[in-house]
Design an enzyme around this catalytic site. Structure first.
Site, PDB file in Angstrom:
ATOM      1  N   HIS A 162       0.825  -1.228   0.000  1.00 14.66           N
ATOM      2  CA  HIS A 162       0.000   0.000   0.000  1.00 14.66           C
ATOM      3  C   HIS A 162       0.855   1.273   0.000  1.00 14.66           C
ATOM      4  CE1 HIS A 162      -3.682  -2.212   0.456  1.00 14.66           C
ATOM      5  NE2 HIS A 162      -3.368  -2.711   1.625  1.00 14.66           N
ATOM      6  N   ASP A 210      -2.619 -10.405  -2.556  1.00 16.12           N
ATOM      7  CA  ASP A 210      -3.174 -10.014  -1.256  1.00 16.12           C
ATOM      8  C   ASP A 210      -4.669  -9.695  -1.436  1.00 16.12           C
ATOM      9  OD1 ASP A 210      -2.183  -8.820   1.616  1.00 16.12           O
ATOM     10  OD2 ASP A 210      -3.803  -7.579   0.788  1.00 16.12           O
ATOM     11  N   HIS A 216      -6.216  -7.147  -0.590  1.00 18.86           N
ATOM     12  CA  HIS A 216      -6.467  -5.719  -0.854  1.00 18.86           C
ATOM     13  C   HIS A 216      -5.683  -5.243  -2.077  1.00 18.86           C
ATOM     14  CE1 HIS A 216      -7.036  -6.482   3.492  1.00 18.86           C
ATOM     15  NE2 HIS A 216      -8.113  -5.720   3.314  1.00 18.86           N
ATOM     16  N   ASP A 224      -4.659 -12.911   3.442  1.00 15.13           N
ATOM     17  CA  ASP A 224      -5.923 -12.394   3.994  1.00 15.13           C
ATOM     18  C   ASP A 224      -7.109 -12.726   3.085  1.00 15.13           C
ATOM     19  OD1 ASP A 224      -4.540 -10.654   2.355  1.00 15.13           O
ATOM     20  OD2 ASP A 224      -4.834  -8.881   3.594  1.00 15.13           O
TER      21      ASP A 224
HETATM   22 ZN    ZN Z   1      -4.253  -7.150   2.660  1.00 14.87          ZN
END
Ligand code: ZN
Length: 346
Positions: A164, A199, A201, A288
């Site tokens: 991120h 991931d 996200h 995740d």
């Molecule tokens: Zn994540």
């Protein structure tokens, strides 16, 4: 297969995390590091710690500055020291005001800088953040040296994660973009590199860093951001810009996505990596997507990661796995083991 482990893989992470308006325990708990390492050991990886020379900050700095903004790196290094000198300052830096479409003047107050450089309540900066972030970078830099020397696959256990982190902005538990730093380092040997982000996200920081580049393909498979973190990026219409047009692919998937649908999306991603003619692959590796993950909304099983590992291996590319998320600690070692053994089995 070597697994390069950050020297700070099992230290205490940040204490708090802002989630739906509540301060809760930060999900990057120390046990995560231990469980990931355990999974790597069960998969018979050779655990390697970065050599002392690679840990030296000045040696890492050049690699970091190849993808991160110098003023931002200086901020990360000195933020906590300046913050902690304020009267009644908290022990971890959280932004309590942020620049936005109407507040745009740069200001060097520690409070203003926190808002400028930290995008959300998931990336608090504490006394040890800079040291830990450097530890993650030392792991990926050491890992790239093995790939450049001819190893076919290496795993880098990083804590904190990186995907991120934008060129000049921390968010979502990430400060320095380990996968991007590794990719730039690998460019000295490989002329075209693909980053595959698995991931839960969207890997928004990695996308931002390479968005206008034609030598690095960025692909992310993630939860549909319409009502999911990071909300403002990760949509299908983000395809790259300028020289990088058509070199970014986002594959958002709905809540409840199961193994069959996920593997279909993965196959689509792998076909794009092949047609890009990538010479090496960096996998931003999150767990995740697991069915019980407290921050996820997919329905993958532990054995799904075995399938994912096998499919990634089918590309036949030199591959670097870089640790990102995964917060259901009880299944983490098994999920890591499944991914690595899946990759090694074909
Ligand atoms: Zn994540």
């Amino acid at each position: 297969m070597k697994a390069i482990v950050s020297p700070y893989f099992d230290v205490r992470g940040p204490a708090k995390f802002l989630w739906r308006g509540h301060f809760i325990e930060h999900p990057d708990v120390a046990q995560r590091g231990n469980q990931i390492r355990l999974g790597l050991e069960k998969a018979e990886c050779e655990i390697v710690f970065p050599s002392q020379a690679k840990l030296h900050e000045s040696m890492l700095r050049e690699s970091i500055l190849a993808v991160q903004e110098p003023a931002y790196v200086n901020y990360l290094e000195s933020a906590w020291e300046h913050w902690s000198r304020m009267e009644n300052a908290s022990t971890e830096i959280f932004p309590n005001i942020s620049p936005n479409r109407h507040l745009t003047q740069f200001n060097e107050s520690p409070v203003a800088l926190a808002g400028w450089y930290i995008a959300d309540g998931a990336a608090p900066i504490g006394e040890y953040t800079w040291r830990n972030a450097l530890g993650s970078v030392s792991a990926v830099i050491e890992a790239t040296s093995y790939l450049k020397a001819g190893e076919l696959v290496v795993y880098a256990l990083c804590r904190p994660s990186g995907h991120h982190a934008c060129r000049d902005m921390a968010m979502g538990m990430c400060f320095l973009n380990n996968a991007a730093i590794a990719t730039q380092e690998l460019r000295t040997k490989f002329s075209r590199i693909a980053i595959l982000d698995i991931d839960m996200h969207h890997g928004n920081g990695t996308q931002q860093i390479f968005y206008q580049r034609s030598d690095v393909l960025t692909i992310s498979i993630h939860g549909n951001p319409t009502n999911f973190y990071p909300f403002y990026t990760g949509f299908e219409n983000e395809r790259g810009r300028g020289n990088g047009e058509e070199c970014n692919l986002n594959i958002p998937l709905p809540p409840g996505t199961n193994e069959a649908s996920y593997l279909q999306a993965l196959e689509k991603a792998l076909a794009v990596v092949s047609s890009f003619k990538a010479e090496a692959l960096v996998v931003a590796t999150g767990f995740d997507t697991f069915k019980s993950d407290p921050l996820g909304c997919f329905a993958l099983e532990s054995t799904s990661y075995n399938q994912i590992g096998r499919k990634i291996k089918s590309l036949g590319l030199p591959t670097l796995f870089v640790q990102e998320g995964g917060y259901f600690v009880e299944a983490l070692s098994e999920n890591v083991r499944q991914l690595v053994t899946g990759f090694k089995s074909v």
